[in-house]
Design a protein around this motif. Structure first.
Motif, PDB file in Angstrom:
ATOM      1  N   ALA A 172       0.773  -1.364   0.015  1.00 27.81           N
ATOM      2  CA  ALA A 172       0.062   0.137  -0.037  1.00 27.81           C
ATOM      3  C   ALA A 172       0.884   1.250   0.108  1.00 27.81           C
ATOM      4  CB  ALA A 172      -0.829   0.123   1.135  1.00 27.81           C
ATOM      5  N   TYR A 173       0.428   2.233  -0.700  1.00 28.50           N
ATOM      6  CA  TYR A 173       0.961   3.540  -0.587  1.00 28.50           C
ATOM      7  C   TYR A 173       0.176   4.618  -0.043  1.00 28.50           C
ATOM      8  CZ  TYR A 173      -1.252   4.792  -4.946  1.00 28.50           C
ATOM      9  OH  TYR A 173      -2.297   4.876  -5.704  1.00 28.50           O
ATOM     10  N   TYR A 174       0.573   5.557   0.530  1.00 25.98           N
ATOM     11  CA  TYR A 174      -0.121   6.827   1.169  1.00 25.98           C
ATOM     12  C   TYR A 174       0.114   8.097   0.760  1.00 25.98           C
ATOM     13  CZ  TYR A 174      -0.745   2.855   4.573  1.00 25.98           C
ATOM     14  OH  TYR A 174      -0.968   1.701   5.031  1.00 25.98           O
ATOM     15  N   ILE A 175      -0.835   8.758   0.361  1.00 22.28           N
ATOM     16  CA  ILE A 175      -0.755  10.099  -0.029  1.00 22.28           C
ATOM     17  C   ILE A 175      -1.324  11.107   0.973  1.00 22.28           C
ATOM     18  CG2 ILE A 175      -1.387  11.738  -1.704  1.00 22.28           C
ATOM     19  CD1 ILE A 175      -1.364   9.581  -3.706  1.00 22.28           C
ATOM     20  N   PHE A 176      -0.820  11.888   1.810  1.00 19.12           N
ATOM     21  CA  PHE A 176      -1.245  12.887   2.595  1.00 19.12           C
ATOM     22  C   PHE A 176      -1.774  14.319   1.850  1.00 19.12           C
ATOM     23  CE2 PHE A 176       0.725   9.861   5.476  1.00 19.12           C
ATOM     24  CZ  PHE A 176      -0.241   9.544   6.296  1.00 19.12           C
ATOM     25  N   GLN A 177      -2.673  14.851   1.597  1.00 25.16           N
ATOM     26  CA  GLN A 177      -2.861  16.265   1.067  1.00 25.16           C
ATOM     27  C   GLN A 177      -4.050  16.725   1.716  1.00 25.16           C
ATOM     28  OE1 GLN A 177      -5.418  15.218  -2.970  1.00 25.16           O
ATOM     29  NE2 GLN A 177      -2.830  14.632  -2.915  1.00 25.16           N
ATOM     30  N   ILE A 178      -3.990  18.272   1.608  1.00 30.66           N
ATOM     31  CA  ILE A 178      -5.118  19.326   1.928  1.00 30.66           C
ATOM     32  C   ILE A 178      -5.989  19.217   0.870  1.00 30.66           C
ATOM     33  CG2 ILE A 178      -5.778  21.485   2.800  1.00 30.66           C
ATOM     34  CD1 ILE A 178      -2.916  21.731   4.099  1.00 30.66           C
ATOM     35  N   LYS A 179      -7.487  18.491   0.928  1.00 27.69           N
ATOM     36  CA  LYS A 179      -8.111  18.585  -0.284  1.00 27.69           C
ATOM     37  C   LYS A 179      -9.135  19.765  -0.336  1.00 27.69           C
ATOM     38  CE  LYS A 179      -9.160  14.848  -2.343  1.00 27.69           C
ATOM     39  NZ  LYS A 179      -8.546  14.771  -3.801  1.00 27.69           N
ATOM     40  N   SER A 180      -9.225  20.381   0.812  1.00 30.98           N
ATOM     41  CA  SER A 180     -10.152  21.667   0.690  1.00 30.98           C
ATOM     42  C   SER A 180     -10.029  22.436   2.014  1.00 30.98           C
ATOM     43  CB  SER A 180     -11.704  21.301   0.493  1.00 30.98           C
ATOM     44  OG  SER A 180     -12.161  20.673   1.474  1.00 30.98           O
ATOM     45  N   GLY A 181     -10.522  23.684   1.901  1.00 28.24           N
ATOM     46  CA  GLY A 181     -10.389  24.483   3.288  1.00 28.24           C
ATOM     47  C   GLY A 181      -9.043  25.188   3.554  1.00 28.24           C
ATOM     48  N   ASN A 182      -8.372  25.292   2.466  1.00 27.16           N
ATOM     49  CA  ASN A 182      -6.948  26.003   2.598  1.00 27.16           C
ATOM     50  C   ASN A 182      -6.939  27.013   1.545  1.00 27.16           C
ATOM     51  OD1 ASN A 182      -4.586  26.316   3.884  1.00 27.16           O
ATOM     52  ND2 ASN A 182      -3.423  25.156   2.442  1.00 27.16           N
ATOM     53  N   GLU A 183      -7.919  27.863   1.045  1.00 27.25           N
ATOM     54  CA  GLU A 183      -7.856  28.716   0.156  1.00 27.25           C
ATOM     55  C   GLU A 183      -7.072  29.800   0.452  1.00 27.25           C
ATOM     56  OE1 GLU A 183     -10.682  27.322   1.556  1.00 27.25           O
ATOM     57  OE2 GLU A 183     -11.589  26.221  -0.330  1.00 27.25           O
ATOM     58  N   GLY A 184      -6.773  30.119   1.772  1.00 27.24           N
ATOM     59  CA  GLY A 184      -5.868  31.189   2.081  1.00 27.24           C
ATOM     60  C   GLY A 184      -4.583  30.839   2.194  1.00 27.24           C
TER      61      GLY A 184
END
Length: 190
Positions: A172-184
């Motif tokens: 398995a591999y893992y991706i951590f990312q901010i999908k939404s809510g970081n417009e600023g």
């Protein structure tokens, strides 16, 4: 023989102190003697320092008092404000399906997590995409929802929370990312 001006005519607006051949005027705490040496005027304690009250200082005759914004209580020190946890004291209007989430000065009603196709709901905050479903190909196996409050006034940059990958599933591999809510662009992954 000294004449006690304080008993005969009391020329002072507040306290008179007799002296030999004359008198002095004194003011009550919270007042100051004017240039004429007789009259007393209210001191604006709030103008002396912005640190008298945590939120807002209100000047009054001879004193001052502190007030807090809506959703906060004034503490016993009469200066500091503390957030009212509406969720804890059950003073909220959320439905039985919603979750009450306390935020500074108020609260929010959070709707339950809803898993989107092809995901299935496993529990109140986790969605799973079954491996046998072709629509789950190249999709994350599980999505976990967490709600947390962030206290204002933190020094930045600051680590807010930590996510850690597990070696439970080989290959398995893992991706951590901010999908939404970081417009600023306030947040970034590290």
């Amino acid at each position: 023989i000294d004449v006690n001006e304080c008993t005969s005519e009391n020329p002072c607006t507040q306290t008179c102190v007799n002296t030999y051949g004359s008198f002095l005027c004194r003011c009550e705490p919270g007042y100051e003697l004017e240039a004429d040496g007789v009259n007393c005027s209210d001191m604006d304690e709030c103008s002396f320092s912005e640190f008298l009250c945590q939120h807002e200082c209100v000047n009054g005759p001879g004193s001052y008092y502190c007030i807090c914004p809506s959703g906060y209580n004034l503490l016993d020190d009469s200066r500091s404000c503390q957030d009212i946890n509406e969720c804890e004291i059950r003073n909220f209007t959320c439905t039985s399906q919603q979750t009450c989430f306390n935020i500074p000065g108020e609260y929010k009603c959070l709707d339950p997590v809803r898993c989107e196709e092809p995901y299935l709901q496993i529990n109140e905050n986790r969605c799973m995409c079954p491996a046998e479903n072709p629509g789950c190909r190249d999709q994350p196996f599980t999505i976990l929802y967490r709600v947390m409050d962030m206290v204002s006034g933190r020094s930045v940059p600051s680590d807010i929370f930590q996510m850690q990958a597990t070696t439970r599933y080989p290959g398995a591999y893992y991706i951590f990312q901010i999908k939404s809510g970081n417009e600023g662009r306030e947040f970034y992954m590290r």
